[in-house]
Motif scaffolding. Structure first.
Motif, PDB file in Angstrom:
ATOM      1  N   ILE A  40      42.577  27.710  45.120  1.00 44.53           N
ATOM      2  CA  ILE A  40      42.244  29.122  45.362  1.00 44.53           C
ATOM      3  C   ILE A  40      43.231  29.726  46.354  1.00 44.53           C
ATOM      4  N   ALA A  41      43.566  28.918  47.371  1.00 40.33           N
ATOM      5  CA  ALA A  41      44.458  29.413  48.426  1.00 40.33           C
ATOM      6  C   ALA A  41      45.923  29.428  47.976  1.00 40.33           C
ATOM      7  N   ASN A  42      46.204  28.693  46.907  1.00 40.44           N
ATOM      8  CA  ASN A  42      47.586  28.555  46.456  1.00 40.44           C
ATOM      9  C   ASN A  42      48.090  29.819  45.758  1.00 40.44           C
ATOM     10  N   ASN A  43      49.142  30.410  46.326  1.00 35.00           N
ATOM     11  CA  ASN A  43      49.665  31.645  45.753  1.00 35.00           C
ATOM     12  C   ASN A  43      50.378  31.438  44.419  1.00 35.00           C
ATOM     13  N   GLN A  44      50.667  30.167  44.097  1.00 38.18           N
ATOM     14  CA  GLN A  44      51.292  29.881  42.812  1.00 38.18           C
ATOM     15  C   GLN A  44      50.298  30.053  41.660  1.00 38.18           C
ATOM     16  N   MET A  45      49.023  30.009  41.993  1.00 38.57           N
ATOM     17  CA  MET A  45      48.011  30.069  40.929  1.00 38.57           C
ATOM     18  C   MET A  45      47.029  31.213  41.190  1.00 38.57           C
ATOM     19  N   PRO A  46      47.534  32.457  41.121  1.00 44.81           N
ATOM     20  CA  PRO A  46      46.634  33.573  41.450  1.00 44.81           C
ATOM     21  C   PRO A  46      45.500  33.720  40.439  1.00 44.81           C
ATOM     22  N   PHE A  47      45.691  33.221  39.207  1.00 46.03           N
ATOM     23  CA  PHE A  47      44.677  33.442  38.165  1.00 46.03           C
ATOM     24  C   PHE A  47      43.326  32.849  38.539  1.00 46.03           C
ATOM     25  N   LEU A  48      43.376  31.697  39.246  1.00 36.56           N
ATOM     26  CA  LEU A  48      42.117  31.061  39.623  1.00 36.56           C
ATOM     27  C   LEU A  48      41.366  31.928  40.631  1.00 36.56           C
ATOM     28  N   ARG A  49      42.159  32.472  41.583  1.00 37.84           N
ATOM     29  CA  ARG A  49      41.555  33.356  42.578  1.00 37.84           C
ATOM     30  C   ARG A  49      41.005  34.610  41.903  1.00 37.84           C
ATOM     31  N   TYR A  50      41.779  35.176  40.990  1.00 41.38           N
ATOM     32  CA  TYR A  50      41.311  36.370  40.272  1.00 41.38           C
ATOM     33  C   TYR A  50      40.019  36.079  39.518  1.00 41.38           C
ATOM     34  N   ALA A  51      39.982  34.922  38.863  1.00 39.50           N
ATOM     35  CA  ALA A  51      38.782  34.580  38.096  1.00 39.50           C
ATOM     36  C   ALA A  51      37.570  34.466  39.009  1.00 39.50           C
ATOM     37  N   LEU A  52      37.780  33.855  40.187  1.00 38.28           N
ATOM     38  CA  LEU A  52      36.670  33.696  41.119  1.00 38.28           C
ATOM     39  C   LEU A  52      36.192  35.052  41.628  1.00 38.28           C
ATOM     40  N   ILE A  53      37.158  35.904  42.047  1.00 42.17           N
ATOM     41  CA  ILE A  53      36.783  37.238  42.538  1.00 42.17           C
ATOM     42  C   ILE A  53      36.111  38.032  41.419  1.00 42.17           C
ATOM     43  N   ALA A  54      36.669  37.938  40.217  1.00 39.88           N
ATOM     44  CA  ALA A  54      36.076  38.643  39.076  1.00 39.88           C
ATOM     45  C   ALA A  54      34.634  38.195  38.861  1.00 39.88           C
ATOM     46  N   GLY A  55      34.427  36.888  38.929  1.00 41.82           N
ATOM     47  CA  GLY A  55      33.086  36.346  38.729  1.00 41.82           C
ATOM     48  C   GLY A  55      32.110  36.855  39.767  1.00 41.82           C
ATOM     49  N   ILE A  56      32.547  36.867  41.028  1.00 43.08           N
ATOM     50  CA  ILE A  56      31.656  37.310  42.099  1.00 43.08           C
ATOM     51  C   ILE A  56      31.367  38.807  41.973  1.00 43.08           C
ATOM     52  N   LEU A  57      32.394  39.592  41.657  1.00 49.97           N
ATOM     53  CA  LEU A  57      32.183  41.036  41.479  1.00 49.97           C
ATOM     54  C   LEU A  57      31.250  41.309  40.303  1.00 49.97           C
ATOM     55  N   ALA A  58      31.485  40.610  39.212  1.00 48.63           N
ATOM     56  CA  ALA A  58      30.683  40.860  38.014  1.00 48.63           C
ATOM     57  C   ALA A  58      29.241  40.411  38.204  1.00 48.63           C
ATOM     58  N   SER A  59      29.027  39.405  39.078  1.00 45.91           N
ATOM     59  CA  SER A  59      27.676  38.882  39.277  1.00 45.91           C
ATOM     60  C   SER A  59      26.704  39.957  39.738  1.00 45.91           C
ATOM     61  N   VAL A  60      27.193  40.908  40.526  1.00 48.11           N
ATOM     62  CA  VAL A  60      26.327  41.986  41.018  1.00 48.11           C
ATOM     63  C   VAL A  60      25.754  42.743  39.817  1.00 48.11           C
ATOM     64  N   THR A  61      26.661  43.180  38.947  1.00 47.62           N
ATOM     65  CA  THR A  61      26.243  43.907  37.748  1.00 47.62           C
ATOM     66  C   THR A  61      25.386  43.034  36.844  1.00 47.62           C
ATOM     67  N   PHE A  62      25.786  41.781  36.705  1.00 44.74           N
ATOM     68  CA  PHE A  62      25.054  40.889  35.799  1.00 44.74           C
ATOM     69  C   PHE A  62      23.609  40.668  36.241  1.00 44.74           C
ATOM     70  N   GLY A  63      23.418  40.493  37.550  1.00 44.95           N
ATOM     71  CA  GLY A  63      22.059  40.286  38.049  1.00 44.95           C
ATOM     72  C   GLY A  63      21.185  41.498  37.777  1.00 44.95           C
TER      73      GLY A  63
END
Lengths: 280, 256
Positions: free
Chosen positions: A8-31
């Motif tokens: 997550i902290a690795n800047n070489q792999m931003p997609f994982l961080r994006y996926a995590l942030i996306a998941g957390i943001l979407a969870s609000v709406t999903f709940g």
């Protein structure tokens, strides 16, 4: 787990961080939206809307390549298709004299078929699997802004109309007697489902997104007996399933969508079992 | 908002015809008038058109012909001042709401807003009147049938000024609950008109001043005039007969 945090902290792999942030943001709406879907018992309608999204994605991909509309990101196609599907299904279920479930099943299948046909005719290789079962590599930074915007819209609308939505879901006839435009609220609810579905299509895919919409709310329903608390708990559960699923899938080198869904589904089955045993 | 002067009937239906499809008329040539502070029972067999009649009164359906006046105005406008109690059995037993949540729904007015203090006060007051305020925070689904019904009456009372309409309140409740329901209705009928729908002729007790029989045709009877012949006409077979002795209305009656 620690290798996941490092990734997550690795800047070489931003997609994982994006996926995590996306998941957390979407969870609000999903709940929030998932709770309405569960108490109003319209999971199959949410399923139909989700599957229609493929039609929009297919058309957008085709337009990008063939009509050179480079700006037409598949997510916009998904958004338009989801909203159209929500409108059509809403109007069908309000006005049709046909069997509603048959019509919804037809819309479900037609949406997918259109998508697959456009993808087949799009030059170059496109793997429909990515859209059907999710691919976190598809989450981009601009998606996150879209998610923040949709979160704000949905949270504001539901905060303002919370009691009205609850009344319409609980007792539609009575809500109408109280002067509520129940058709408007029903369509608005389907619109929110459409927006929610689009938010997470890239992470868990079209086929499984509805499970993530309904399972957290269904689990919460076993522990709380107020709609508001159900929404909060469902949002938190959704966050846990997505981040847990992402971490697990990263450690085990498995596709993230299915891992997230297996986690949510397993938790749901365990909850059912516990509540069964408690009732004895 | 239109409000009827005190002498005007709370419900007035004239020359009403209604059908869901033209081949099967549900109600024809209905003329009904329900006066202020009276108690009326709408009876008839299942499928005879009772629920349809209530939906027409509330403006949820439009008549093919004829006119419905509710509290002196068109139902779509005036129905927000009418208390309506649906059958409690129709609710999803898993729905996550409290008794207070349900009662507060009576305060909705179609605007996009959160409840204010006055709404909570009105809801608690109505619950207290139904002896249910101690259950305000209880889950609606966990209440007994009789308790759920009282919460639904409380919800209706938060908006009912002159008229309370109850749909099949006697369906699946025991004799004791039915007794306390009668007591509640007796109390309420002192300050508003009460209209009750039932397929249960046994409930057409002497409490009601008039009985509206619905079976395609609609007839108003003074309760004292109900005879075994009429019941047979309406229900088609031998039914247990009840006799009522109470005030008579002036409406005449013939069964076709």
């Amino acid at each position: 787990m620690s290798d996941f945090l490092a990734a997550i902290a690795n800047n070489q792999m931003p997609f994982l961080r994006y996926a995590l942030i996306a998941g957390i943001l979407a969870s609000v709406t999903f709940g929030i939206v998932g709770s309405y879907v569960v108490v109003r018992r319209i999971t199959y309608i949410a399923g139909a809307i989700a599957h229609c999204v493929l039609g929009g994605i297919g058309i957008a991909l085709y337009a990008q390549k063939v009509w050179h509309l480079a700006w037409l990101d598949p997510i916009y196609g998904a958004l338009v298709a989801a909203i159209l599907a929500a409108l059509i299904i809403g109007l069908v279920s309000m006005y049709t004299k046909q069997r509603e479930d048959t019509v919804i099943g037809a819309i479900w299948a037609i949406g997918m078929a259109v998508g697959l046909l456009f993808i087949a005719k799009t030059p170059g290789y496109i793997d429909p699997m990515s859209y059907l079962f999710g691919n976190i590599l598809l989450v981009s930074k601009s998606d996150l802004w879209l998610m923040i915007l949709l979160d704000i819209v949905i949270v504001t609308a539901v905060w303002l109309l919370y009691h009205n939505f609850m009344a319409v879901c609980f007792d539609e006839e009575y809500a109408r007697l109280r002067g509520l435009n129940t058709k408007f609220y029903y369509l608005a609810l389907l619109m929110m489902i459409a927006l929610a579905v689009v938010l997470l299509v890239r992470v868990v895919g079209i086929v499984m997104v509805v499970a993530l919409l309904t399972l957290p709310a269904a689990i919460a329903g076993h522990f709380v007996n107020r709609l508001g608390r159900m929404m909060v708990m469902a949002s938190l559960l959704c966050m846990i399933f997505i981040s847990g699923g992402l971490a697990w899938s990263y450690s085990l080198d498995l596709p993230s969508g299915p891992v997230i869904i297996v986690l949510a589904g397993g938790a749901y089955l365990i909850t059912l079992l516990i509540s069964r045993l408690r009732r004895r | 908002m239109t409000t009827a002067p005190d002498t005007e009937p709370v419900i007035e239906i004239s020359g009403l015809d209604f059908s869901y499809n033209p081949q099967q008329p549900i109600l024809s040539k209905v003329n009904i008038s329900v006066a202020q502070f009276t108690s009326t029972c709408i009876v008839g067999p299942n499928g005879g058109g009772k629920s349809t009649l209530v939906k027409l009164i509330l403006g949820l359906l439009r008549p093919d012909r004829g006119r419905v006046l509710l509290l002196g105005g068109p139902p779509e406008v005036t129905r927000s001042q009418v208390g309506y109690v649906p059958q409690y059995a129709k609710f999803d037993p898993l729905f996550p709401v409290s008794a207070l949540d349900v009662t507060l729904m009576g305060r909705l007015d179609g605007r996009a807003r959160r409840y204010c203090r006055a709404d909570y006060q009105a809801a608690h007051q109505a619950l207290a009147e139904m002896d249910m305020d101690s259950h305000a925070q209880s889950s609606f689904a966990e209440l007994s049938g009789g308790q759920q019904q009282r919460v639904l009456i409380a919800r209706a009372l938060t908006s009912a000024v002159k008229l309370l309409i109850m749909d099949e309140p006697t369906a699946s409740i025991d004799a004791q609950v039915e007794g306390s329901l009668m007591e509640i209705l007796r109390c309420l009928s002192r300050r508003m008109a009460v209209v009750l729908v039932t397929h249960d002729l046994g409930f057409t007790s002497k409490f009601f001043q008039s009985v509206i029989c619905v079976h395609g045709q609609v007839h108003i009877h003074p309760t004292s005039e109900i005879t075994g012949k009429m019941i047979q006409d309406m229900y088609g077979s031998d039914s247990q007969m009840i006799r009522h002795d109470h005030r008579c209305s002036t409406e005449g009656h013939t069964h076709v």
